[in-house]
Motif scaffolding. Structure first.
Motif, mmCIF file in Angstrom:
data_model
loop_
_atom_site.group_PDB
_atom_site.id
_atom_site.type_symbol
_atom_site.label_atom_id
_atom_site.label_comp_id
_atom_site.label_asym_id
_atom_site.label_seq_id
_atom_site.Cartn_x
_atom_site.Cartn_y
_atom_site.Cartn_z
ATOM 1 N N HIS A 73 95.216 58.028 41.961
ATOM 2 C CA HIS A 73 93.836 58.281 41.545
ATOM 3 C C HIS A 73 93.698 58.272 40.023
ATOM 4 O O HIS A 73 92.802 57.625 39.465
ATOM 5 C CB HIS A 73 93.369 59.621 42.115
ATOM 6 C CG HIS A 73 91.924 59.930 41.861
ATOM 7 N ND1 HIS A 73 90.922 59.605 42.756
ATOM 8 C CD2 HIS A 73 91.304 60.519 40.809
ATOM 9 C CE1 HIS A 73 89.759 59.990 42.260
ATOM 10 N NE2 HIS A 73 89.959 60.549 41.081
ATOM 11 N N ARG A 88 93.463 52.239 55.135
ATOM 12 C CA ARG A 88 93.262 53.610 55.593
ATOM 13 C C ARG A 88 94.599 54.311 55.799
ATOM 14 O O ARG A 88 94.820 55.428 55.304
ATOM 15 C CB ARG A 88 92.482 53.583 56.916
ATOM 16 C CG ARG A 88 92.302 54.959 57.540
ATOM 17 C CD ARG A 88 91.831 54.882 58.979
ATOM 18 N NE ARG A 88 91.251 56.164 59.374
ATOM 19 C CZ ARG A 88 91.008 56.523 60.631
ATOM 20 N NH1 ARG A 88 91.304 55.689 61.615
ATOM 21 N NH2 ARG A 88 90.462 57.684 60.900
ATOM 22 N N GLU A 124 84.848 52.690 55.536
ATOM 23 C CA GLU A 124 84.486 52.984 54.151
ATOM 24 C C GLU A 124 85.531 52.483 53.147
ATOM 25 O O GLU A 124 85.335 52.611 51.935
ATOM 26 C CB GLU A 124 84.292 54.495 53.974
ATOM 27 C CG GLU A 124 83.113 55.053 54.776
ATOM 28 C CD GLU A 124 82.936 56.547 54.586
ATOM 29 O OE1 GLU A 124 83.550 57.101 53.631
ATOM 30 O OE2 GLU A 124 82.199 57.163 55.387
ATOM 31 N N MET A 125 86.618 51.906 53.651
ATOM 32 C CA MET A 125 87.657 51.415 52.753
ATOM 33 C C MET A 125 87.155 50.197 51.979
ATOM 34 O O MET A 125 86.640 49.236 52.578
ATOM 35 C CB MET A 125 88.913 51.043 53.544
ATOM 36 C CG MET A 125 89.647 52.229 54.163
ATOM 37 S SD MET A 125 90.330 53.373 52.925
ATOM 38 C CE MET A 125 89.030 54.609 52.829
ATOM 39 N N LYS A 126 87.305 50.238 50.674
ATOM 40 C CA LYS A 126 86.848 49.145 49.823
ATOM 41 C C LYS A 126 87.802 47.961 49.929
ATOM 42 O O LYS A 126 89.007 48.102 49.733
ATOM 43 C CB LYS A 126 86.760 49.614 48.370
ATOM 44 C CG LYS A 126 86.289 48.552 47.401
ATOM 45 C CD LYS A 126 86.313 49.068 45.969
ATOM 46 C CE LYS A 126 85.940 47.965 44.984
ATOM 47 N NZ LYS A 126 86.048 48.439 43.569
ATOM 48 N N GLN A 179 90.981 46.882 56.079
ATOM 49 C CA GLN A 179 90.483 48.254 55.990
ATOM 50 C C GLN A 179 91.358 49.221 56.776
ATOM 51 O O GLN A 179 91.630 50.335 56.324
ATOM 52 C CB GLN A 179 89.040 48.318 56.505
ATOM 53 C CG GLN A 179 88.020 47.705 55.564
ATOM 54 C CD GLN A 179 86.613 47.745 56.128
ATOM 55 O OE1 GLN A 179 86.390 47.375 57.289
ATOM 56 N NE2 GLN A 179 85.669 48.200 55.328
ATOM 57 N N HIS A 227 93.505 59.733 47.135
ATOM 58 C CA HIS A 227 93.605 61.116 46.672
ATOM 59 C C HIS A 227 95.079 61.451 46.416
ATOM 60 O O HIS A 227 95.884 61.481 47.349
ATOM 61 C CB HIS A 227 93.026 62.074 47.713
ATOM 62 C CG HIS A 227 91.606 61.768 48.083
ATOM 63 N ND1 HIS A 227 90.540 62.108 47.283
ATOM 64 C CD2 HIS A 227 91.082 61.130 49.158
ATOM 65 C CE1 HIS A 227 89.410 61.694 47.854
ATOM 66 N NE2 HIS A 227 89.721 61.102 48.997
ATOM 67 N N TYR A 239 90.131 59.173 55.233
ATOM 68 C CA TYR A 239 89.886 57.764 54.914
ATOM 69 C C TYR A 239 89.255 57.024 56.095
ATOM 70 O O TYR A 239 89.946 56.319 56.837
ATOM 71 C CB TYR A 239 91.203 57.089 54.519
ATOM 72 C CG TYR A 239 91.869 57.711 53.321
ATOM 73 C CD1 TYR A 239 91.447 57.400 52.029
ATOM 74 C CD2 TYR A 239 92.910 58.629 53.470
ATOM 75 C CE1 TYR A 239 92.046 57.977 50.919
ATOM 76 C CE2 TYR A 239 93.523 59.209 52.364
ATOM 77 C CZ TYR A 239 93.084 58.882 51.093
ATOM 78 O OH TYR A 239 93.675 59.455 50.002
ATOM 79 N N ASN A 286 92.503 54.204 40.551
ATOM 80 C CA ASN A 286 92.111 53.945 41.932
ATOM 81 C C ASN A 286 91.444 55.202 42.488
ATOM 82 O O ASN A 286 92.106 56.121 42.973
ATOM 83 C CB ASN A 286 93.330 53.568 42.773
ATOM 84 C CG ASN A 286 92.954 53.145 44.185
ATOM 85 O OD1 ASN A 286 91.874 53.455 44.676
ATOM 86 N ND2 ASN A 286 93.852 52.441 44.845
ATOM 87 N N HIS A 287 90.131 55.217 42.445
ATOM 88 C CA HIS A 287 89.403 56.409 42.861
ATOM 89 C C HIS A 287 89.199 56.482 44.364
ATOM 90 O O HIS A 287 88.567 57.421 44.864
ATOM 91 C CB HIS A 287 88.058 56.468 42.136
ATOM 92 C CG HIS A 287 88.197 56.528 40.642
ATOM 93 N ND1 HIS A 287 88.966 57.478 40.009
ATOM 94 C CD2 HIS A 287 87.700 55.736 39.656
ATOM 95 C CE1 HIS A 287 88.923 57.289 38.702
ATOM 96 N NE2 HIS A 287 88.175 56.233 38.458
ATOM 97 N N ASP A 288 89.771 55.525 45.100
ATOM 98 C CA ASP A 288 89.675 55.552 46.564
ATOM 99 C C ASP A 288 90.807 56.348 47.200
ATOM 100 O O ASP A 288 90.746 56.668 48.383
ATOM 101 C CB ASP A 288 89.698 54.123 47.120
ATOM 102 C CG ASP A 288 88.488 53.313 46.685
ATOM 103 O OD1 ASP A 288 87.397 53.918 46.542
ATOM 104 O OD2 ASP A 288 88.625 52.098 46.476
ATOM 105 N N TYR A 295 96.709 54.637 52.380
ATOM 106 C CA TYR A 295 96.267 55.738 51.529
ATOM 107 C C TYR A 295 96.569 57.095 52.159
ATOM 108 O O TYR A 295 96.921 58.057 51.472
ATOM 109 C CB TYR A 295 94.773 55.625 51.240
ATOM 110 C CG TYR A 295 94.385 54.492 50.316
ATOM 111 C CD1 TYR A 295 95.335 53.838 49.533
ATOM 112 C CD2 TYR A 295 93.060 54.069 50.216
ATOM 113 C CE1 TYR A 295 94.990 52.806 48.691
ATOM 114 C CE2 TYR A 295 92.693 53.026 49.360
ATOM 115 C CZ TYR A 295 93.660 52.399 48.615
ATOM 116 O OH TYR A 295 93.309 51.372 47.772
#
Length: 504
Positions: free
Chosen positions: A40, A305, A265-267, A301, A48, A261, A44-46, A308
């Motif tokens: 993060h 998920r 919603e995964m970019k 995605q 945590h 995640y 990479n703000h996606d 991450y």
């Protein structure tokens, strides 16, 4: 002995004890398959990663750290061989089968000392937990203690535990498999070994046993136990090698982490492609078969998920280790090194694995916290991750063995004017060669007679191939010459002239 000589001897012994007490400790933590920006705090703000974010805040971060390559599709194996020998990719490849081994320096046969063995010989107590991926003999030579020595990876199985269940993730609404289901084994039921001692004090590797505990939790628990029951009560300097299987597939983690995640919603990465534009050499290797061809956005995605989630889970466990280090009372005199063996594509450039020369696969995070280092400092110089052997020796005041190829990063840690590698070299089997400066990267594919040239300074995602652009012909020629130089420097015997007679 007269009183004067006795007093001098006593003072000398006290001085040596003081020097020994001041010798720094090392806690080396390595993840598996974690790309350079999967943190993060590094943009990479996606994802945590509160523990790793704190390391960035409190330590020195090397932003351009690279793995030199691999002679095998198991890139992690080659990377770890280079870490523990300190040898460059081609020399490590020649010696790999014989670890602990013998090599040649200047035409003379000489023993290749391993990282842990070198520190051990200089008074360090050495400890291993987690993925080793080298020989039992190498572990016995390197470590005094080892608890839960892990395998290279763990396969998943069906609910009955009888049939191997391929970790192939296809679409975001796939409900036939869940990362938190313990029945599928894999990361949830690792089989491991220990170093044990017989009644005569001789060390050996134990029989294999299975633990019903996630690998990340298991390794963290072993590290914590060593810190709080052994290190806390010892004055001897220590070297801990803590190696996570995470986030290598099968990417399993507790439900609470996966739920952070939502797949939809995964970019999708900006350099996502349904397929790589050409076969770069290992298009159908195992890692690439984990998602269907072409790569659907849903599949990417789903992979992101789980990627991450297992990173966040490992981050949590690393946080527990850091708290234990603090509780041991040894934090102030310990260098904590956090890195990964290489990166991973996870849908970028149409790829899923690490068998390529793009930054997402050859570049990894590297943070170092320790006495005298500037908190929050970032170093953009290019370095090799395999420099950790030389760096720890340098920080400890130990002579770096002549067999070690990768140079110490201590000058970069202590001198703002120090320089890293002007050019980074990369090799994957005989399928790919790469040379990279701070601005340009050249990748050569001899099996398919292709080249790529990227301006990585202005095109960090490597989207725009400039190799056929006449405006960059001089840059291309210069990078080809630099590739030749790097091949000669590292003893690369691959002849590129056959495929590229006009250039080589």
């Amino acid at each position: 002995m007269n009183k004067t000589k006795f007093a001098c001897l006593l003072l000398g012994l006290l001085f040596l004890q003081t020097v020994r007490a001041q010798q720094p400790n090392f806690l080396f933590i390595i993840t598996d398959d974690q790309t350079y920006n999967a943190i993060h705090a590094l943009g990479n703000h996606d994802v945590h990663t509160p523990t790793l974010d704190k390391m960035v805040e409190e330590g020195v971060t090397f932003t351009h750290t690279f793995n030199q390559g691999s002679w095998s599709g198991a890139v992690c194996l080659a990377s770890r061989c280079m870490i523990n020998t300190g040898q460059s990719v081609f020399r490590a490849a020649r010696n790999f089968s014989y670890l602990p081994n013998w090599g040649r320096i200047g035409g003379e046969e000489t023993q290749v000392p391993l990282w842990g063995a070198t520190l051990r010989q200089h008074g360090y107590e050495t400890f291993l937990t987690g993925k080793w991926h080298l020989s039992n003999e190498a572990a016995l030579e390197s470590f005094d203690f080892a608890h839960a020595i892990g395998e290279g990876m763990y396969e998943t199985y069906d609910e009955n535990g009888s049939n191997k269940f391929a970790y192939g993730r296809e679409k975001a609404d796939d409900t036939s498999w869940s990362p938190w289901n313990l029945d599928y084994k894999g990361q949830w039921a690792p089989f491991v070994t220990d170093i044990v001692y017989n009644e005569n004090g001789k060390a050996k590797i134990s029989a294999t046993y299975t633990v019903k505990e996630h690998t990340s939790e298991l390794y963290a628990n072993k590290a914590i136990n060593y810190l709080l029951t052994h290190v806390k009560n010892s004055e001897k300097p220590f070297f801990m090698y803590v190696a996570f299987n995470a986030p290598h597939d099968p990417r399993q983690s507790p439900k609470e982490f996966v739920d952070m995640y939502p797949a939809q919603e995964m970019k999708i990465p900006d350099n996502y492609l349904p397929e790589h534009p050409f076969d770069q050499g290992d298009k159908r290797i195992r890692d690439e078969m984990l998602a269907p061809f072409p790569r659907s956005k849903n599949a990417v995605q789903l992979h992101l998920r789980e990627y991450y989630a297992i990173i966040t889970h490992a981050d949590h466990e690393i946080g527990r280790i850091m708290k234990a280090l603090e509780a041991s009372g040894k934090m102030e005199n310990t260098y904590v090194i956090l890195t990964s063996d290489h990166g991973l594509a996870v849908g970028q450039h149409g790829l899923m694995g690490k068998q390529n020369q793009y930054d997402h696969s050859v570049r990894m995070p590297l943070m170092i916290i320790g006495p005298g280092l500037t908190p929050g400092k970032k170093i953009d110089e290019q370095v090799y991750m395999q420099s950790m052997y030389a760096t720890s020796c340098d920080l400890a005041g130990i002579s770096i063995p002549q067999t070690v190829d990768f140079k110490s990063l201590k000058p970069l840690l202590t001198d703002d004017n120090a320089k890293g590698e002007e050019y980074i070299f990369g090799a994957y089997k005989n399928l790919q060669r790469m040379v990279r400066s701070q601005q340009y990267k050249l990748i050569v594919y001899p099996e398919v007679a292709r080249m790529q040239l990227f301006d990585v300074k202005h095109d960090p995602l490597e989207l725009n191939d400039l190799s056929d652009d006449p405006h960059y012909s001089e840059i291309k020629s210069k990078m080809i010459e630099k590739l030749k130089e790097q091949q000669a420097k590292f003893g690369d015997q691959l002849n590129l002239r056959t495929t590229f007679p006009a250039y080589f």
